[in-house]
Design a protein around this motif. Structure first.
Motif, short mmCIF file in Angstrom:
data_model
loop_
_atom_site.label_atom_id
_atom_site.label_comp_id
_atom_site.label_asym_id
_atom_site.label_seq_id
_atom_site.Cartn_x
_atom_site.Cartn_y
_atom_site.Cartn_z
N ILE A 113 -2.00 6.86 -13.46
CA ILE A 113 -2.88 4.83 -14.06
C ILE A 113 -1.62 4.57 -14.33
O ILE A 113 -0.85 3.39 -14.02
CB ILE A 113 -4.03 5.30 -15.23
N VAL A 114 -0.75 5.17 -15.43
CA VAL A 114 0.53 4.83 -15.91
C VAL A 114 1.99 4.17 -14.84
O VAL A 114 2.48 3.48 -14.65
CB VAL A 114 1.35 5.52 -17.28
N ALA A 115 1.58 4.88 -13.76
CA ALA A 115 2.49 5.27 -13.07
C ALA A 115 2.74 4.03 -11.97
O ALA A 115 3.50 3.42 -11.15
CB ALA A 115 2.94 6.14 -11.69
N LEU A 116 0.82 3.84 -11.31
CA LEU A 116 0.62 2.45 -10.92
C LEU A 116 0.61 1.26 -11.69
O LEU A 116 0.96 0.38 -10.88
CB LEU A 116 -1.01 2.44 -10.42
N VAL A 117 0.40 1.28 -12.30
CA VAL A 117 0.61 0.12 -13.29
C VAL A 117 2.03 -0.13 -13.50
O VAL A 117 2.72 -1.36 -13.58
CB VAL A 117 0.20 0.27 -14.72
N THR A 118 2.89 0.68 -13.24
CA THR A 118 4.44 0.31 -13.41
C THR A 118 5.03 0.10 -12.11
O THR A 118 5.74 -1.33 -11.81
CB THR A 118 5.41 1.70 -13.81
N GLY A 119 4.37 0.76 -11.25
CA GLY A 119 4.59 0.18 -9.71
C GLY A 119 4.92 -1.74 -9.68
O GLY A 119 4.76 -2.21 -8.57
N ALA A 144 6.49 -4.25 -7.71
CA ALA A 144 6.34 -5.23 -6.99
C ALA A 144 5.80 -6.73 -6.98
O ALA A 144 6.44 -7.37 -6.09
CB ALA A 144 5.16 -4.03 -6.46
N ILE A 145 5.46 -6.76 -8.05
CA ILE A 145 5.55 -7.93 -8.29
C ILE A 145 6.86 -8.76 -9.30
O ILE A 145 6.81 -10.28 -8.53
CB ILE A 145 4.56 -8.27 -9.60
N ALA A 146 7.30 -8.01 -9.58
CA ALA A 146 9.02 -7.96 -9.92
C ALA A 146 9.85 -8.88 -8.58
O ALA A 146 10.40 -9.36 -8.37
CB ALA A 146 9.37 -7.43 -10.99
N SER A 147 9.81 -7.34 -7.63
CA SER A 147 10.37 -7.77 -6.99
C SER A 147 10.24 -8.55 -5.75
O SER A 147 10.85 -9.16 -5.00
CB SER A 147 10.05 -6.51 -6.03
N TYR A 148 8.48 -9.46 -5.53
CA TYR A 148 8.33 -10.47 -5.05
C TYR A 148 9.38 -11.38 -5.29
O TYR A 148 9.77 -11.94 -5.15
CB TYR A 148 7.24 -10.84 -5.24
N PHE A 149 9.15 -11.73 -7.05
CA PHE A 149 9.84 -13.13 -7.34
C PHE A 149 11.39 -13.34 -7.04
O PHE A 149 11.90 -14.07 -7.62
CB PHE A 149 9.76 -13.60 -9.16
N ILE A 150 11.85 -12.16 -7.46
CA ILE A 150 13.27 -11.82 -7.73
C ILE A 150 14.13 -11.61 -6.47
O ILE A 150 15.23 -12.19 -5.84
CB ILE A 150 14.31 -10.55 -8.30
N ILE A 194 0.46 -0.77 -0.40
CA ILE A 194 -0.08 0.10 0.01
C ILE A 194 0.88 1.20 0.29
O ILE A 194 0.77 1.85 -0.91
CB ILE A 194 -0.67 -0.34 1.05
N VAL A 195 1.86 1.37 0.45
CA VAL A 195 2.61 2.91 0.73
C VAL A 195 3.30 2.62 -0.33
O VAL A 195 3.67 3.24 -1.11
CB VAL A 195 3.79 2.19 2.15
N THR A 196 4.05 1.18 -1.33
CA THR A 196 4.53 1.75 -2.63
C THR A 196 3.54 2.11 -3.62
O THR A 196 3.87 2.87 -4.38
CB THR A 196 5.18 -0.04 -2.90
N PHE A 197 2.47 1.40 -3.45
CA PHE A 197 1.60 2.50 -4.83
C PHE A 197 1.44 4.01 -4.13
O PHE A 197 1.31 4.70 -5.43
CB PHE A 197 0.24 1.68 -4.50
N PHE A 198 1.37 4.39 -3.36
CA PHE A 198 1.04 5.77 -2.49
C PHE A 198 2.18 6.28 -2.82
O PHE A 198 1.77 7.25 -3.69
CB PHE A 198 0.72 5.42 -1.21
N TRP A 199 3.22 6.06 -2.89
CA TRP A 199 4.59 6.57 -3.51
C TRP A 199 4.62 6.43 -4.60
O TRP A 199 4.87 7.33 -4.96
CB TRP A 199 6.14 6.36 -2.77
N THR A 200 4.59 5.94 -5.40
CA THR A 200 4.39 5.72 -6.94
C THR A 200 3.19 6.41 -7.06
O THR A 200 3.94 7.19 -8.61
CB THR A 200 4.14 4.38 -7.33
#
Length: 82
Positions: free
Chosen positions: A48-54, A58-64, A16-22
């Motif tokens: 919208i573009v920033a939230l999609v990129t964020g 976030a998904i990539a950092s979870y898997f990496i 949630i904090v990540t999406f807020f700052w994104t």
């Protein structure tokens, strides 16, 4: 009192904090980009573009992340020979 930050609530709060700052940083980048191009800033599209990129980040950092990396178990016989 020791707080367990790995609980489910704190893990979800991280996203949630990540999406807020994104959204905030996306709006700032959109403002600066529009000022540099002398164009009108479209904040709805920028956020919208920033939230999609964020979300992708976030998904990539979870898997990496290292926490989800497979554990490697070394055989003790190989350690003695080396």
């Amino acid at each position: 009192m020791k707080i367990n930050y790995n609980s489910v609530g704190m893990t979800n709060m991280r996203y949630i904090v990540t999406f807020f700052w994104t959204a905030i940083l996306g709006a700032v980048i959109g403002y600066i980009g529009s000022a540099l191009q002398n164009a009108h800033a479209d904040y709805q599209q920028t956020i919208i573009v920033a939230l999609v990129t964020g979300s992708i980040g976030a998904i990539a950092s979870y898997f990496i992340s290292k926490a989800h990396a497979p554990k490697v178990v070394m055989d003790s016989d190989e350690d003695e020979e080396a």
